[in-house]
Design an enzyme around this catalytic site. Structure first.
Site, short mmCIF file in Angstrom:
data_model
loop_
_atom_site.label_atom_id
_atom_site.label_comp_id
_atom_site.label_asym_id
_atom_site.label_seq_id
_atom_site.Cartn_x
_atom_site.Cartn_y
_atom_site.Cartn_z
N TRP A 185 -3.80 4.85 0.75
CA TRP A 185 -4.16 5.82 1.79
C TRP A 185 -5.16 6.86 1.30
O TRP A 185 -5.92 7.43 2.10
CB TRP A 185 -2.91 6.51 2.35
CG TRP A 185 -3.20 7.11 3.69
CD1 TRP A 185 -3.38 8.42 4.00
CD2 TRP A 185 -3.42 6.39 4.91
NE1 TRP A 185 -3.68 8.58 5.33
CE2 TRP A 185 -3.72 7.33 5.92
CE3 TRP A 185 -3.41 5.05 5.26
CZ2 TRP A 185 -3.98 6.98 7.24
CZ3 TRP A 185 -3.66 4.68 6.57
CH2 TRP A 185 -3.95 5.64 7.54
N THR A 209 0.85 -1.18 0.00
CA THR A 209 0.00 0.00 0.00
C THR A 209 0.89 1.24 0.00
O THR A 209 2.08 1.16 0.28
CB THR A 209 -0.96 -0.01 1.22
OG1 THR A 209 -1.81 1.14 1.18
CG2 THR A 209 -0.19 -0.01 2.53
N CYS A 210 0.32 2.40 -0.34
CA CYS A 210 1.10 3.65 -0.35
C CYS A 210 0.12 4.81 -0.27
O CYS A 210 -0.88 4.74 0.43
CB CYS A 210 2.00 3.73 -1.59
SG CYS A 210 1.11 3.68 -3.16
N GLY A 211 0.38 5.89 -1.00
CA GLY A 211 -0.53 7.04 -0.99
C GLY A 211 -1.71 6.84 -1.92
O GLY A 211 -2.86 7.08 -1.56
#
Length: 285
Positions: free
Chosen positions: A269, A240-242
């Protein structure tokens, strides 16, 4: 130097040697955060690897979603690739203008669509230019090429699946954002999002799997990076990330070390940080 593997990562030497192959297709998949103040399309127009087509991550996406550049529907991906002259029987090499940043997202998208003859260019355009290799500023004239797609649903996770994994602790959720955003001490670049991370997640910033010259670290060094972050490589992983871009850098790194049971949380996110009913953790994992 990384061993060339046309299914994960290839060197500039490999690409130059294969550049005139009739079934090679090169894609410039550059994408930048607004804070980077760079124009990917302008960069492509100014100079790109000979024969490269521009892959627009924001446009070749599910534009029905309110979330940024979510994976496109199968039909849209097929029609866009066909129009770009990319199809069955092609070896695809994806690069970006930063080194390794957004190209793995498009590598992952191809794999999501069942296409495995696709690799990221190690070091991207900066390495290609630094070595004095050829570029051009004219876009190629594509010829239609039929593409068949078989979506690999196991490679992508939605918010419900990630919430479930967070609660059960049966997956390693690996967050590619910079440390400060993971800890909740630095603000998110997207307005209206809470700060912090998914409970139970481990932090492996996307650039920690790269060398100082923006090439990917060796498999041995990659393994050490994940292990140092407390990641149990025996468990299935969710990156996962932004907004689902840099998470793909971690997916590529996992694939390079032979970890096959991985998926990408597409909403990342941008989605999790938006909903107040989803738990957020701050501080050290």
């Amino acid at each position: 130097m990384a061993l060339d593997d046309p299914k994960t990562l290839v060197s500039t030497d490999w690409l130059e040697a294969h550049l005139r192959d009739p079934d090679l297709r090169v894609l410039d998949a550059s994408w930048f955060l607004p804070s980077m103040e760079r124009d990917a399309k302008a960069g492509y127009a100014a100079a790109h690897i000979p024969g490269a087509r521009f892959f627009d991550i924001d446009e070749i996406s599910d534009t029905r979603s309110e979330l940024p550049h979510m994976a496109p529907p199968v039909e849209k991906f097929m029609s866009r690739m066909r129009a770009m002259g990319v199809g069955d029987g092609h070896q695809v090499v994806v690069y970006d203008q930063m080194g390794i940043f957004s190209a793995p997202r498009v590598w992952w998208l191809f794999r999501l669509m069942g296409k495995t003859d696709v690799a990221v260019l190690d070091g991207g355009l900066p390495k290609w230019l630094a070595e004095g290799r050829e570029t051009e500023d004219m876009a190629p004239i594509p010829r239609d090429r039929h593409m068949t797609v078989q979506r690999q649903a196991h490679l992508i996770k939605d918010v419900t699946q990630v919430a479930h994994a967070s609660k059960l602790g049966d997956h390693e959720i690996i967050d590619a954002r910079p440390r400060g955003r993971f800890l909740g001490t630095d603000p998110e670049p997207r307005p209206g999002l809470r700060s912090g991370h998914i409970p139970g997640a481990k932090n492996v910033p996307w650039n920690s799997v790269l060398t100082e010259t923006n090439t990917m670290k060796s498999p041995e060094d990659l393994r050490a990076v994940f292990t140092a972050a407390g990641v149990d490589l025996a468990k299935p992983a969710i990156a996962t990330c932004g907004s689902g871009i840099s998470a793909a850098v971690l997916v590529l790194a996992l694939e390079r070390i032979g970890h096959r049971n991985h998926a990408l949380y597409d909403g990342s996110w941008a989605e999790w940080g938006m909903f107040n009913d989803l738990r957020v953790a701050t501080g050290e994992a």
